[in-house]
Write an enzyme that holds these catalytic residues in place. Structure first.
Site, PDB file in Angstrom:
ATOM      1  CD  GLU A  84      55.542  45.656  24.283  1.00 14.42           C
ATOM      2  OE1 GLU A  84      56.797  45.888  24.478  1.00 14.42           O
ATOM      3  OE2 GLU A  84      54.497  46.478  25.178  1.00 14.42           O
ATOM      4  CB  SER A 355       2.784  23.038  57.079  1.00 16.64           C
ATOM      5  OG  SER A 355       1.741  22.512  57.867  1.00 16.64           O
TER       6      SER A 355
END
Length: 688
Positions: A84, A355
């Site tokens: 870059e 239950s």
């Protein structure tokens, strides 16, 4: 010719304007007033598991994880500099040659390619739009100059690497490293660093997932540039180019069942701090998720039965599993469904427990002075309004112990125990243990006997059931289930730290007695033979028509609730809690606790009574249909006359040795009696 000359002249004038402005200090005119704020970009938040490893990054407009300069290896920084801006540490923010080339390219109608330094790219990303124009290019140069005056080169490079876009909604070097390679950027090698450095020029085109060949070509160029500028040796370059770069395989996973857990945390954080804090604040959220236990949970549901696909394109039945550490309340694993939707059945579904609600009844009974050896009669009766509940088998068992009633999940004794213990007290105990969905008052109050066998106005959630059973595991100590240990902001400030401490909600002795009974469920009860090789307790639960099926069980170290059912309340046929839910729980617990040493439930000092001796004359005998055999006052069976339906008393004589003389005398007497009946015309009765 004239047009080309005009463009060249204009380019030179623009370049001169930039140089004069920068050199004479005019750049401050273009510098934004909020420079420091703008350079502190929005950041995504990260979730960590209980081992400190990143497991999730929030999705937002800009998914970004800031990282400091010292966490970026030199070869990683050099990869970006090489491709870059190789003169980054030499110029003052603007590369005059590069800028001139870019201006000529733009004025001639071509795209602006290159020319921008790293500092200029930072200026563009932080303060400007992506517009390709001379005006923006001039502003970019001026702001870059101001950045160079205000910050060091290392600071600028760090801000740049935290700003740039890498595709797939990922901003910044650290987020990109985790997204593509599943690792922190400090662990990148040269080839991996070059792969990432190749992307920002054109994130879509050089995307290694979507355009692997072009991404590889540019990676090679980055490596060549690093060698060219002596940032790495030729040998290092050759080795990097020969490397077969491996990407994170997790990106190929279509369904992530952990999503239910993540969504729960997202909702909690937003509720506490707002959406901006989560999606823009860069929070670090340390969760309670145990990766090994979560994997065990996911494996346990691999073989779910499939009945049909509903109108919402969801496979039915659905499933939920949640496992909680009863000592801390930390959620260790969670499954909220099959992964086909966002509805978390582990936390949001409120279902009838059947239950599996009975332990709250028996706990209250223990508090009221009953013991596992207390005898209760399993005989149907009308409990009011014509309500006469039956046992699931349809049979009655006479007098049974409290232990037998719970272990075998008899309904009739449970209702009778609830009547003695008090329904209001049962509801209060369940609430104290973390059940928040019960109704104490009003038209649909749960303060009634039907509650004792799981008939609730609303229902319960799996996460609260896991926590409530955890109270039994901890002898009465409750800790609310939680998924977050700590939240830290981007500056390292601790915003939240979990300080939940256990509190005593019910007495230890009663809890231990219930646990002692529930251990038998896995040995000889409704879940018989499904022990896990260590002390464990649990309870099955099935609702009418098998719409919901449960198994909730625990060890001293882990409490887990499994629910299995139909979202649309359709019957699952013959599905019971002892079926799929128990199998899932059993599979999960064995694998989740594989590396956890076994431990015993702690007796707080109570005496567990032995089974009561229920004598034959105290216990009703049952016939082949499961009905009580009626007896007279002397305890002898009363036989019913099948013709007249009038009971007759059995007079079976005692067996004695008879002499031959007595036998002959008896036979003659019988013949005489029969002869008399024939003479007078009496008809003999039918013998039973």
């Amino acid at each position: 010719m004239f047009k080309a000359f005009k463009l060249l002249l204009l380019s030179i004038l623009c370049l001169v304007a930039i140089v004069l402005s920068v050199s004479m200090g005019f750049s401050s005119v273009f510098a934004p007033t909020n420079m420091d704020e703008a350079l502190n970009p929005d950041a995504a938040s990260q979730f960590f598991d209980n081992n400190g490893n990143v497991i999730y990054t929030t999705y937002s407009e800009q998914r970004r994880i800031p990282i400091t300069f010292d966490k970026i290896p030199k070869h990683v920084r050099d990869a970006f500099i090489a491709i870059e801006d190789n003169r980054f540490y030499e110029h003052g923010g603007v590369d005059i040659r590069g800028t001139a080339r870019a201006l000529v390219s733009t004025l001639s109608g071509q795209e602006v390619q290159g020319g921008s330094t790293i500092t200029q790219q930072l200026a563009k990303n932080a303060f400007l739009t992506q517009e390709r124009s001379i005006k923006r290019k001039i502003k970019e140069a001026f702001i870059a100059r101001e950045l160079e005056k205000k910050y060091t080169k290392d600071e600028i490079l760090t801000m740049y690497l935290n700003q740039i876009y890498f595709g797939h909604g990922t901003y910044g070097l650290q987020a990109a490293s985790q997204f593509y390679f599943g690792k922190d950027c400090q662990n990148l090698d040269i080839a991996e660093a070059a792969t990432l450095a190749a992307i920002p020029k054109s994130p879509n085109y050089y995307n290694p997932f979507g355009n692997r060949e072009e991404a590889k070509k540019r990676r090679m160029l980055v490596i060549d540039q690093m060698v060219k500028y002596n940032l790495i040796t030729k040998a290092q370059g050759e080795a990097a180019k020969a490397e077969d770069v491996k990407f994170d395989p997790a990106k190929n996973i279509d369904v992530d069942l952990r999503g239910y857990f993540y969504d729960m945390i997202i909702a909690e954080v937003i509720d506490k701090y707002g959406a901006d804090a989560l999606y823009k604040g860069g929070l670090k959220i340390y969760t309670t998720l145990d990766p090994d236990m979560q994997k065990a949970a996911e494996n346990s549901i691999h073989h779910l039965p499939t009945f049909y696909t509903d109108g919402n394109k969801l496979t039915q039945p659905q499933v939920a599993l949640v496992a909680v550490d009863p000592r801390t309340g930390f959620i260790k694993a969670m499954i909220g469904g099959r992964g086909q939707d966002k509805f978390n059945r582990a936390t949001m579904a409120v279902r009838q427990p059947g239950s599996s609600f009975k332990p709250f009844v028996y706990l209250t009974a223990m508090q009221k002075g009953m013991t596992p050896a207390t005898v209760i009669e399993d005989k149907a009766e009308d409990f009011g309004g014509g309500w006469t509940p039956k046992n699931s088998s349809g049979k009655e068992h006479g007098k049974v112990s409290v232990r037998q009633a719970l272990v075998h999940s008899y309904n009739i004794p449970t209702v009778k125990i609830a009547r003695k213990a008090g329904t209001y007290e049962i509801v209060k105990n369940a609430e104290a243990m973390g059940i928040t969905t019960l109704q104490e008052n009003g038209k649909y109050s749960d303060n009634n006997l039907a509650m004792s066998i799981g008939g609730l106005s609303k229902g319960v959630s799996p996460i609260e059931m896991a926590s409530a059973y955890g109270v039994l595991a901890r002898n009465g100590k409750y800790v609310k289930a939680s998924a977050i240990k700590k939240i830290v902001d981007r500056d390292g400030k601790v915003l939240y730290e979990n300080k939940n401490t256990p509190k005593n909600v019910v007495d230890a002795g009663s809890c231990y007695l219930v646990t002692n009974m529930l251990q038998d469920v896995l040995i000889s009860g409704t879940a018989g033979g499904m022990g896990i090789g260590r002390p464990a307790a649990g309870k099955t639960g099935t609702t009418d028509s098998s719409v919901d099926a449960w198994f909730v069980g625990y060890t001293p170290d882990l409490s887990c609730a499994v629910w299995f059912g139909d979202d649309n309340n359709q019957s699952m046929g013959n599905m019971y809690g002892s079926g799929a839910p128990l199998s899932i729980w059993h599979n999960f617990m064995i694998n989740a606790l594989a590396n956890v040493p076994a431990s015993n439930f702690v007796n707080p000092g109570v005496t567990v009574p032995p089974p009561p001796e229920i004598k034959q004359d105290e216990k009703e005998e049952l016939d082949e249909n499961g009905k009580p055999i009626k007896k007279d006052k002397d305890g002898k069976p009363i036989q019913e006359n099948k013709k007249t339906d009038k009971p007759t008393v059995s007079t079976e004589p005692q067996k004695k040795k008879s002499s031959t003389k007595e036998k002959v005398k008896s036979a003659i007497s019988n013949i005489e009696n029969k002869a008399k009946k024939v003479i007078v015309g009496n008809k003999p009765t039918k013998q039973n």
